[in-house]
Design an enzyme around this catalytic site. Structure first.
Site, PDB file in Angstrom:
ATOM      1  N   GLU A  17       0.823  -0.804   0.014  1.00  0.00           N
ATOM      2  CA  GLU A  17       0.217   0.057  -0.109  1.00  0.00           C
ATOM      3  C   GLU A  17       0.956   1.085   0.370  1.00  0.00           C
ATOM      4  O   GLU A  17       1.616   1.665   1.139  1.00  0.00           O
ATOM      5  CB  GLU A  17      -1.390   0.267   0.936  1.00  0.00           C
ATOM      6  CG  GLU A  17      -1.441   1.252   0.917  1.00  0.00           C
ATOM      7  CD  GLU A  17      -2.561   1.262   2.864  1.00  0.00           C
ATOM      8  OE1 GLU A  17      -3.666   0.665   2.241  1.00  0.00           O
ATOM      9  OE2 GLU A  17      -2.079   2.589   3.611  1.00  0.00           O
ATOM     10  N   ALA A  51     -10.144  11.159   2.160  1.00  0.00           N
ATOM     11  CA  ALA A  51     -11.305  11.840   2.679  1.00  0.00           C
ATOM     12  C   ALA A  51     -12.451  13.320   1.656  1.00  0.00           C
ATOM     13  O   ALA A  51     -11.400  14.235   2.632  1.00  0.00           O
ATOM     14  CB  ALA A  51     -12.091  11.634   4.064  1.00  0.00           C
ATOM     15  N   HIS A  78      -8.055   3.250  -3.449  1.00  0.00           N
ATOM     16  CA  HIS A  78      -9.099   2.706  -2.725  1.00  0.00           C
ATOM     17  C   HIS A  78      -9.842   3.836  -3.373  1.00  0.00           C
ATOM     18  O   HIS A  78      -9.517   4.686  -4.036  1.00  0.00           O
ATOM     19  CB  HIS A  78      -7.902   3.419  -2.025  1.00  0.00           C
ATOM     20  CG  HIS A  78      -6.958   2.823  -1.199  1.00  0.00           C
ATOM     21  ND1 HIS A  78      -6.694   2.033   0.195  1.00  0.00           N
ATOM     22  CD2 HIS A  78      -6.617   1.436  -1.715  1.00  0.00           C
ATOM     23  CE1 HIS A  78      -6.133   1.411   0.443  1.00  0.00           C
ATOM     24  NE2 HIS A  78      -5.572   1.113  -1.138  1.00  0.00           N
ATOM     25  N   ASP A 110     -13.993   7.544   6.707  1.00  0.00           N
ATOM     26  CA  ASP A 110     -14.453   8.321   8.574  1.00  0.00           C
ATOM     27  C   ASP A 110     -14.984   8.925   7.621  1.00  0.00           C
ATOM     28  O   ASP A 110     -14.600   9.730   6.840  1.00  0.00           O
ATOM     29  CB  ASP A 110     -12.738   8.358   8.845  1.00  0.00           C
ATOM     30  CG  ASP A 110     -12.063   6.627   9.198  1.00  0.00           C
ATOM     31  OD1 ASP A 110     -12.805   6.412   9.644  1.00  0.00           O
ATOM     32  OD2 ASP A 110     -10.982   7.244   9.212  1.00  0.00           O
ATOM     33  N   TYR A 144     -11.438  -6.049   9.460  1.00  0.00           N
ATOM     34  CA  TYR A 144     -10.977  -5.329  10.950  1.00  0.00           C
ATOM     35  C   TYR A 144     -10.928  -6.303  11.823  1.00  0.00           C
ATOM     36  O   TYR A 144     -11.897  -7.281  12.682  1.00  0.00           O
ATOM     37  CB  TYR A 144     -12.111  -4.527  11.202  1.00  0.00           C
ATOM     38  CG  TYR A 144     -11.694  -3.176  10.179  1.00  0.00           C
ATOM     39  CD1 TYR A 144     -10.285  -1.923  10.890  1.00  0.00           C
ATOM     40  CD2 TYR A 144     -13.029  -3.415   9.821  1.00  0.00           C
ATOM     41  CE1 TYR A 144     -10.894  -1.177  10.151  1.00  0.00           C
ATOM     42  CE2 TYR A 144     -12.860  -1.988   8.786  1.00  0.00           C
ATOM     43  CZ  TYR A 144     -11.948  -0.990   8.766  1.00  0.00           C
ATOM     44  OH  TYR A 144     -12.323   0.061   7.889  1.00  0.00           O
ATOM     45  N   GLU A 157     -20.117  -6.577  13.426  1.00  0.00           N
ATOM     46  CA  GLU A 157     -18.860  -7.415  12.730  1.00  0.00           C
ATOM     47  C   GLU A 157     -18.752  -8.213  11.856  1.00  0.00           C
ATOM     48  O   GLU A 157     -18.531  -7.811  10.264  1.00  0.00           O
ATOM     49  CB  GLU A 157     -17.450  -6.504  14.079  1.00  0.00           C
ATOM     50  CG  GLU A 157     -15.571  -7.069  12.618  1.00  0.00           C
ATOM     51  CD  GLU A 157     -15.566  -5.008  12.120  1.00  0.00           C
ATOM     52  OE1 GLU A 157     -16.059  -4.526  13.468  1.00  0.00           O
ATOM     53  OE2 GLU A 157     -15.607  -5.005  11.516  1.00  0.00           O
ATOM     54  N   GLN A 211       5.117   6.782  16.350  1.00  0.00           N
ATOM     55  CA  GLN A 211       3.928   5.401  15.215  1.00  0.00           C
ATOM     56  C   GLN A 211       3.368   4.814  15.967  1.00  0.00           C
ATOM     57  O   GLN A 211       2.600   4.781  15.722  1.00  0.00           O
ATOM     58  CB  GLN A 211       4.804   5.120  13.909  1.00  0.00           C
ATOM     59  CG  GLN A 211       4.172   3.996  12.801  1.00  0.00           C
ATOM     60  CD  GLN A 211       4.954   3.607  12.400  1.00  0.00           C
ATOM     61  OE1 GLN A 211       6.399   3.407  12.514  1.00  0.00           O
ATOM     62  NE2 GLN A 211       4.459   2.478  11.068  1.00  0.00           N
TER      63      GLN A 211
END
Ligand code: FAD
Length: 286
Positions: A17, A51, A78, A110, A144, A157, A211
């Site tokens: 990614e 977004a 994406h 989000d 997830y 979920e 991080q």
């Protein structure tokens, strides 16, 4: 090529990614990253999407085209939907079709307070349904292993994930995790729920102390004691933490491959050094 074809052959995938650089001039420096990633021979490279706003779409698509045209690597684009209406999504997918891009990671995204929410799509499954009604894209979805932060429990979920797969999701890419047992439990739950598409684990090598704190708060990821000890010992020694973070990620990947996962998706953070070190560490592992 549709990435779902990889798994039909029984081969394990290796994918990366990356994100579009924030500043236009940095798009040039991404070539240095892509040169190295290309040498590592990935099955696909996925490109994240910010977004809201057309500038985000443009950067993602520009980078995806570059990956396909200049490096001959399959891109996965994406695409978030919560801040877009159906016309905006259709304009975007038309451009993907025109560029010969065949793979979309369909996301809700989000919810941001500073951008108006649109009514057409409430969840990623709505976007999957729309894409599958109207086009021939291979559609990937997010999952997830330790639950999305908005899900009340694992039952909800899995119920919602099942709906996303039933809507036509071909492959699932997972959120990062540091404890492989969480992924194995999640795989088991998917099997029980009859979710039969490939579930590809997402691995993020953690190489900086700053991080780590951000990742834990953002992603709900549990932090195994073994890794916590490494961080406690080396958080003030940059080089040591880098080595330890790489070794930890490599050991996670070897364990996952030994347990027959169908591939590995590496969150590279646009850092070719990380990707190269990981690939070096697993070069004879199949
Ligand atoms: P959904 O699948 O829609 O799920 C969101 C929540 O809603 C979950 O809690 C789910 O259980 C619940 N839900 C789903 N359906 C229903 C229903 N019918 N009723 C009630 N609840 C429901 N974000 C970006 O902005 N850009 C990116 O490029 C990006 N890439 C990502 C890549 C991966 C591999 C992953 C794992 C995440 C990525 N994200 C990205 C983050 C993602 O956008 C957020 O996690 C977002 O909050 C959820 O998106 P989703 O597609 O998983 O949503």
């Amino acid at each position: 090529m549709k990435v779902s074809e990889i798994y039909k052959s029984g081969r394990k995938s290796l994918s990366f990614e990356i994100f579009p650089p924030k500043k236009d001039e940095e798009l040039k420096s991404i070539d240095e990253t892509l040169e190295v990633l290309g040498e590592l021979n990935p099955d696909f490279i996925s490109v994240t999407f910010g977004a809201g706003g057309s500038a985000n779409c443009n950067k993602t698509i520009e980078l995806a085209k570059k990956i396909k045209e200049d490096y001959n690597i399959e891109p996965v684009v994406h695409l978030t939907c919560i801040h877009y209406d159906v016309n905006e999504i259709d304009r975007f997918t038309e451009e993907l079709k025109d560029s010969g891009i065949e793979n979309i990671l369909a996301l809700r995204g989000d919810v941001r307070e500073d951008i108006p929410r649109k009514e057409d799509f409430s969840y990623a499954s709505d976007l999957v349904t729309h894409l599958k009604e109207d086009s021939d894209f291979c559609v990937l979805g997010a999952c997830y292993p330790e639950r999305h932060p908005e899900s009340a429990n694992m039952v909800d979920e899995i119920k919602h994930l099942k709906a996303k797969v039933n809507a036509g999701t071909d492959v699932l890419l997972s959120q990062l995790f540091f404890d492989n047992s969480c992924f194995y439990e999640f795989e088991e739950r998917c099997k029980i729920a009859d979710i039969n598409v490939p579930v590809i684990p997402g691995i993020m090598p953690v190489v900086k102390a700053s991080q780590i704190k951000r990742m834990i708060s953002m992603c709900n990821a549990s932090f195994p004691e073994r890794f916590q000890k490494i961080v406690d010992k080396y958080e003030n020694n940059k080089e040591a933490l880098f080595d330890a973070g790489m070794a930890y990620a490599i050991s996670q990947i070897i364990d996952l491959l030994a347990c027959n996962t169908e591939g590995i998706h590496l969150y590279t953070m646009n850092n070719p050094v990380i990707a190269r070190r990981i690939c070096e560490g697993i070069k004879n592992i199949v």
